[in-house]
Design a protein around this motif. Structure first.
Motif, PDB file in Angstrom:
ATOM      1  N   SER A 137       0.854  -1.191   0.000  1.00 48.25           N
ATOM      2  CA  SER A 137       0.000   0.000   0.000  1.00 48.25           C
ATOM      3  C   SER A 137       0.887   1.237   0.000  1.00 48.25           C
ATOM      4  CB  SER A 137      -0.885   0.008   1.245  1.00 48.25           C
ATOM      5  OG  SER A 137      -0.083   0.209   2.389  1.00 48.25           O
ATOM      6  N   ALA A 138       0.282   2.394  -0.286  1.00 46.96           N
ATOM      7  CA  ALA A 138       1.060   3.644  -0.353  1.00 46.96           C
ATOM      8  C   ALA A 138       1.689   3.956   1.010  1.00 46.96           C
ATOM      9  CB  ALA A 138       0.156   4.781  -0.787  1.00 46.96           C
ATOM     10  N   GLY A 139       0.937   3.714   2.080  1.00 46.89           N
ATOM     11  CA  GLY A 139       1.448   3.988   3.426  1.00 46.89           C
ATOM     12  C   GLY A 139       2.656   3.125   3.745  1.00 46.89           C
TER      13      GLY A 139
ATOM     14  N   GLY B  28       5.298   5.206  11.502  1.00 49.50           N
ATOM     15  CA  GLY B  28       4.275   6.231  11.721  1.00 49.50           C
ATOM     16  C   GLY B  28       3.626   6.691  10.422  1.00 49.50           C
ATOM     17  N   PHE B  29       4.314   6.501   9.298  1.00 46.39           N
ATOM     18  CA  PHE B  29       3.757   6.923   8.017  1.00 46.39           C
ATOM     19  C   PHE B  29       2.676   5.954   7.511  1.00 46.39           C
ATOM     20  CE2 PHE B  29       7.623   9.320   8.222  1.00 46.39           C
ATOM     21  CZ  PHE B  29       7.321  10.511   7.595  1.00 46.39           C
ATOM     22  N   ARG B  30       2.640   4.753   8.076  1.00 41.63           N
ATOM     23  CA  ARG B  30       1.591   3.815   7.620  1.00 41.63           C
ATOM     24  C   ARG B  30       0.551   3.562   8.696  1.00 41.63           C
ATOM     25  NH1 ARG B  30       5.887  -0.230   8.267  1.00 41.63           N
ATOM     26  NH2 ARG B  30       5.355  -1.529  10.060  1.00 41.63           N
ATOM     27  N   SER B  31       0.933   3.832   9.975  1.00 40.82           N
ATOM     28  CA  SER B  31      -0.057   3.642  11.042  1.00 40.82           C
ATOM     29  C   SER B  31      -0.018   4.884  11.935  1.00 40.82           C
ATOM     30  CB  SER B  31       0.269   2.362  11.818  1.00 40.82           C
ATOM     31  OG  SER B  31       1.614   2.382  12.221  1.00 40.82           O
ATOM     32  N   GLY B  32      -0.361   4.751  13.158  1.00 40.24           N
ATOM     33  CA  GLY B  32      -0.410   5.903  14.063  1.00 40.24           C
ATOM     34  C   GLY B  32       0.962   6.520  14.288  1.00 40.24           C
TER      35      GLY B  32
END
Lengths: 238, 279
Positions: B154-156, B240-244
Motif C-alpha cells: 500500500s502507499a502507506g 508512523g507513516f503507515r499507522s499511528g
C-alpha cells in the motif's frame, strides 16, 4: 591582484619555540619584519624553520616570549585577516579535484576570494578538473600556493617553495615572490641559497638553537660563510 | 564551482561503488517483491499465525507452498538486512575523514590559513555532504518503496519503507561527522561498531527493562535510549507513516540528530583553537 589587508608587520620578542616545554628548538628569537619585506629563513634540517612558521601561524603555541602580527597575536591575526601558507609537504585531501579544492578554499576565505588571480600568480596552468592527488609534486605545490593566495593575504609563509619545481619554474617562482612582496610580507624558508640571495631583503640564519639576522651576502652564500654560520649561529652582529 | 557541487562530485567519485551495490540490493528486493508475491505471502503468514492453526491441520499443499515461500522470505530478509546495513554504511562512509583526517595529515592548513570560521567551514562541507547523502539515500528509498508497493502493498507501507533507509543514512552521517570532529580518525569504523553494538545491546536492555526499572538500575535503563543508536526508534518513526504517529520515536530520532550535531560543534570549536594534530 589587490591586497585585502595590506602587507603585515611582524614583531617577535624573546621567542622560544618547540614542541616540548623545557626543550625549545630555537631560543630567544627577537626580530622585526617590516611590511612588504621578504625575509629568508635558512638553516639545516631540524633547525626549526617549519616550527617557527607554525608558531607564527598561531597553530603551535610558543614556549616563551611573544610574537605579534600587525599588533595581534598570530592566531588572532590568522583568524581575522588570514595568512598564506605553503607547507613544506603540500598534503591534499584525497578524492578531490583541483577545482573542488579551490572551491573549498573560496568557502574558507569568504567574500573577496579570487581563484583566477591566485591560479595565475601561482602558475596553475594545467586543467583544474584533474584529481589533486594525481598531480606531480611541482603541480601540487603550485596548487597549494594558489590556495594560499586565494585570500590575498598580507602575510605569506613559504616553506621550501622550490621543492619539486623544475629549474624554469624556480626562476618563475623568484619573479613571483618579488611580485608578491608588493602586496604581502613574505617569509620564505629554503635550502636553495642561490635563489634566496637574490630574492630576500634579509636572511634569518637559524641553527644550534639560536638565530642570527644578516643581509644577503653580495657574493652569494659561500661555503666559508655557511660553515661559520651554522657552526656558530650566534656569532657576528645581528 | 561551489562547495555543494564540489562536495557532491567528491561524494559520488569516492563512494559510487558502494552506492551502486546498495541500489542493486534494493532493486533485487523490489524485483523479488513484485515477481514472487512476497507481500501477499507475508499477509497470509500473519493470518496463518494469528489463527494459531496447528501445523498438522494444514493441508500438504499449503505446507509445501509455505515451505517454498519461507525460503524466498529468508532470502528477502537477508537482502533487506544487507540493504539497510549498506545504506547505513554509505552514510557513515560518505563523510570520509573530513575533520580528523585533515587535522592529522596537515591538510587542514589549506583551510585554517584563511580568515573564515573553521567550524562554519566544516559545517558547510558537512551540510553539502548531507545533501549528497540525501540524494543517494532517496534513490535507495525508492527501491524499497517499490518493493513495498508490490502485490499486497500500500502507499502507506511504501512511504514507511522509503523513509526508513533515508533516516538511517542521514543519522549515520551525523554520527560519523560527530566522531570525526571529536578527533576519531577511523570515524566510519567507530560508527559501525557503535551501531552494531547498539543493535545488539538494545534488545538486551529492553528485555531487562522490567527488572532494571524496579531496582537501583532504573536511571541506567532510562538513559539507554538516549545513548544507543536509535535503530528501533527509526523503524517506529518510519512506521508512523503507515499507522499511528509515534511521537516518542520521532522525538528520540530528533534528539540523536541534535546530540551528534552538538558533539560535532563542540569538536569543531576545539579544532579551530588548534587545527594541526600531527602525530
Amino acid at each position: 591582484m589587490t591586497p585585502s589587508n595590506g602587507p603585515a608587520d611582524l614583531t617577535v620578542a624573546d621567542l622560544d619555540i618547540g614542541y616540548l616545554a623545557g626543550d625549545p628548538i630555537l631560543r630567544g628569537l627577537t626580530l622585526d619584519v617590516a611590511p612588504g619585506e621578504v625575509l629568508a629563513v635558512v638553516g639545516p634540517n631540524g633547525a626549526g624553520k617549519t616550527t617557527l612558521f607554525r608558531t607564527l601561524l598561531g597553530v603551535l603555541p610558543p614556549l616563551a616570549g611573544e610574537a605579534t602580527i600587525s599588533g595581534l597575536s598570530p592566531a588572532a591575526y590568522r583568524a581575522t585577516h588570514g595568512v598564506g601558507y605553503l607547507a613544506e609537504d603540500t598534503v591534499m585531501p584525497s578524492g578531490w579535484s583541483c577545482d573542488g579544492i579551490l572551491a573549498l578554499a573560496v568557502a574558507a576565505v569568504g567574500p573577496g576570494a579570487d581563484t583566477d588571480a591566485a591560479c595565475e600568480l601561482a602558475g596553475v596552468d594545467y586543467p583544474t578538473s584533474r584529481l589533486a592527488e594525481k598531480l606531480s609534486k611541482g603541480m601540487r605545490r603550485r596548487l597549494g600556493l594558489a590556495v594560499a593566495l586565494v585570500g590575498r593575504p598580507g602575510l605569506l609563509f613559504l616553506d621550501e617553495p622550490e621543492a619539486g619545481l623544475d629549474p624554469g619554474q624556480r626562476i618563475r617562482l623568484r619573479g613571483k615572490v618579488e611580485e608578491l612582496a608588493a602586496t604581502s610580507t613574505v617569509l620564505v624558508a629554503s635550502h636553495d641559497l642561490g635563489e634566496l640571495a637574490v630574492m630576500a631583503d634579509r636572511v634569518l640564519l637559524i641553527g644550534n638553537g639560536g638565530a642570527r639576522l644578516v643581509q644577503p651576502p653580495p657574493d652569494g652564500f659561500t661555503r666559508e660563510f655557511l660553515e661559520e654560520t651554522f657552526l656558530d649561529p650566534h656569532g657576528g652582529s645581528s | 564551482m561551489n562547495v555543494l557541487k564540489a562536495t557532491f562530485q567528491f561524494a559520488l567519485r569516492t563512494r559510487w561503488k558502494l552506492a551502486l551495490v546498495v541500489f542493486l540490493l534494493g532493486a533485487a528486493l523490489a524485483t523479488m517483491a513484485r515477481s514472487m508475491e512476497i507481500n501477499p505471502f507475508l499477509i497470509d503468514l500473519q493470518e496463518f499465525m494469528a489463527a494459531n492453526m496447528p501445523a498438522d491441520s494444514a493441508s500438504p499443499d499449503q505446507l509445501q507452498s509455505f515451505g517454498k515461500m519461507m525460503g524466498l522470505l529468508a532470502l528477502s530478509t537477508f537482502l533487506r538486512t544487507l540493504f539497510f546495513f549498506g545504506a547505513t554504511l554509505f552514510g557513515l562512509l560518505v563523510v570520509g575523514r573530513l575533520v580528523a583526517g585533515e587535522r592529522t595529515s596537515g591538510a587542514v592548513m589549506l583551510w585554517a590559513q584563511h580568515p573564515g570560521s573553521l567550524p562554519v567551514f566544516y559545517a558547510k562541507r558537512y551540510a553539502a555532504l548531507q545533501v549528497a547523502n540525501l540524494a543517494v539515500q532517496l534513490a535507495f528509498g525508492i527501491t524499497v518503496a517499490t518493493a513495498a508497493l508490490g502485490p499486497g502493498g500500500s502507499a502507506g507501507v511504501a512511504l514507511s519503507a522509503f523513509v526508513q533507509p533515508v533516516t538511517l543514512g542521514l543519522l549515520a552521517a551525523a554520527v560519523s561527522f560527530g566522531l570525526s570532529s571529536l578527533g576519531v580518525r577511523r570515524n566510519a569504523f567507530a560508527g559501525v561498531a557503535y551501531i552494531v553494538l547498539s543493535h545488539l545491546m538494545g534488545p538486551l536492555f529492553l528485555e531487562l527493562e522490567a527488572p532494571l526499572s524496579s531496582g537501583s538500575w532504573e536511571p541506567v535503563a532510562a538513559v539507554v535510549p538516549y545513548v544507543l543508536f536509535p535503530g528501533q526508534a527509526v523503524g517506529d518513526f518510519a512506521a508512523g507513516f503507515r499507522s499511528g504517529w509515534d511521537w516518542e520515536a520521532t522525538g528520540l530520532v530528533l534528539y540523536h540528530f541534535a546530540l551528534w550535531s552538538a558533539l560535532a560543534w563542540f569538536g569543531l570549536r576545539r579544532v579551530a583553537r588548534r587545527p594541526l594534530d600531527l602525530p
